[in-house]
Design an enzyme around this catalytic site. Structure first.
Site, short mmCIF file in Angstrom:
data_model
loop_
_atom_site.label_atom_id
_atom_site.label_comp_id
_atom_site.label_asym_id
_atom_site.label_seq_id
_atom_site.Cartn_x
_atom_site.Cartn_y
_atom_site.Cartn_z
N HIS A 166 50.13 -70.54 0.50
CA HIS A 166 49.54 -71.82 0.91
C HIS A 166 48.66 -72.42 -0.18
O HIS A 166 48.38 -73.62 -0.16
CB HIS A 166 48.75 -71.66 2.22
CG HIS A 166 47.44 -70.97 2.10
ND1 HIS A 166 47.26 -69.64 2.42
CD2 HIS A 166 46.22 -71.40 1.70
CE1 HIS A 166 46.00 -69.29 2.24
NE2 HIS A 166 45.35 -70.34 1.79
N ASP A 178 52.96 -65.35 3.33
CA ASP A 178 51.92 -66.13 2.66
C ASP A 178 51.57 -65.55 1.28
O ASP A 178 50.41 -65.47 0.91
CB ASP A 178 50.66 -66.21 3.53
CG ASP A 178 49.72 -67.32 3.06
OD1 ASP A 178 50.21 -68.28 2.42
OD2 ASP A 178 48.50 -67.22 3.28
N SER A 204 40.91 -67.58 -0.99
CA SER A 204 42.31 -67.29 -0.71
C SER A 204 43.05 -66.91 -1.98
O SER A 204 43.00 -67.63 -2.98
CB SER A 204 42.99 -68.52 -0.08
OG SER A 204 42.49 -68.75 1.21
#
Length: 377
Positions: free
Chosen positions: A121, A151, A229
């Site tokens: 993402h 992901d 992230s």
């Protein structure tokens, strides 16, 4: 300390000797013996772990072009209505506008060839990637492959290097209560380090209300914030045990989650070699076995709630309400264990499921296929 001991200490100090002790018992050593004593360690294990792998944690800056048409905030259907356009004096053809949307995340260099792991993402839809290293270098990069189901994405630095590299540890050896060190760039603040513990293992994303993903995550109380992230979750030895992926905040404290390093390593190998990841499935939906009573424990196994028509499970004879109790002769605890076992065996490998059907037991052989080959419902 007695008066005799005090006198002994004073004489020792006057003679250039060093006073040491074990517990409350003092003893005296000379200068040569003092040099042999271990030095007092002032840095922590966290500092040593970050020194080992911290330089390999990088900042990913992304840029993507977003096209906009019509007036901001006006639904497209209204923009197509001629009466609406005439009333507000909107021209028939409004040229689409574009703007550059910028984002930021983190990544971990895991290969000396300049390969780094991050979240899918983070790089989704990016037209341009720039990697910022801890030594100040800014390097262009490109996406090698990404897998939205887990992901995860692999990015290659475009340059000659050399590159700092972090070691990927063995996430299967983790235990609840182990130290966890999160390293990343939250809110654009480079090389941020937080400390916590492993709070739980094999946390299924479905428990977090997330659908469309196939992940069992490491849960930690080490602070993970926006921008973290794709960063690293380290163990006490400085090895990467997880790729930070999301956070759930609420009253009291936030919970962070990371993709286990063993899972990330397996996906990365597939992305590098073939540009995409394969996900073995047999075409069933599972749920835990119901409790016999409200106060009893959840029984081991997994109940089949639906079977994909034409899929491997359907062709093998699995039925709704069958209870999977074993996989290749080994007992399974819950639905997540069944999914993990199928993942480990891979596409095309025949597996044997032990199934409780009504009052009897049956053994069923089934061969997983890649998710993309599963017939659409």
């Amino acid at each position: 300390m007695t008066s005799q001991s005090r006198s002994l200490v004073a004489s020792a100090l006057a003679g250039g000797l060093l006073l040491a002790g074990v517990g409350s018992i003092p003893f005296i050593v000379g200068p040569q013996e003092a040099e042999a004593l271990p030095a007092i360690r002032r840095d922590s294990f966290v500092a040593a772990a970050v020194k080992r792998s911290g330089p390999a944690v990088v900042t990913l800056e992304t840029a993507r072009t977003v096209n906009q048409s019509g007036a901001a905030g006006v639904p497209p259907a209204l923009m197509r209505d001629p009466l609406f356009r005439r009333f507000f004096g909107i021209p028939r053809s409004t040229a689409p506008r574009s703007r550059v949307q910028r984002g930021q995340g983190s990544g971990v260099i895991f290969d000396a060839r300049g390969l780094l792991l991050t979240n899918a993402h983070v790089v989704e839809g990016a037209d341009q990637l720039t990697v910022g290293l801890s030594d100040g270098r800014r390097v262009p990069a490109r996406v090698v492959g990404k897998d939205s189901l887990t992901d995860l994405a692999v990015v290659r630095l475009e340059g000659a290097g050399p590159w700092p590299v972090a070691d990927l540890g063995d996430s299967d050896r983790l235990s609840v209560g182990d130290w966890a060190i999160a390293v990343g760039n939250p809110f654009g603040l480079e090389s941020t380090v937080t400390l916590g513990i492993i709070s739980n293992l094999n946390r299924n994303v479905a428990q977090l209300g997330i659908s469309g993903k196939r992940l069992d995550l490491i849960q930690t109380d080490a602070a993970i914030n926006p921008g973290n992230s794709g960063g690293a979750l380290l163990n006490a030895d400085g090895e990467v045990i997880g790729i930070n992926t999301l956070v759930r905040s609420g009253p009291g404290a936030g919970l962070g989650f990371a993709i286990p390093s063993n899972r990330a390593r397996a996906i990365a190998e597939q992305l590098v070699t073939r540009g995409k990841a394969r996900h073995p499935v047999i075409g069933i939906r599972l749920s835990p076995v119901p409790r016999p009573t409200p106060t009893s424990q959840v029984p081991a196994g997994a109940v089949i709630r639906s079977v994909q028509p034409g899929g491997p499970a359907d062709r093998a004879g699995l039925k709704v309400d069958d209870v999977i109790t074993s996989f290749d002769g080994k007992a399974v605890a819950d639905p997540a264990a069944v999914v993990s076992a199928i993942d480990r065996r891979g596409v095309g490998a025949t597996v044997v499921l032990g199934v409780r059907r009504g009052e009897g037991q049956v053994r069923i052989e089934v061969k997983p296929v890649d998710l993309s080959a599963l017939p659409s419902s």
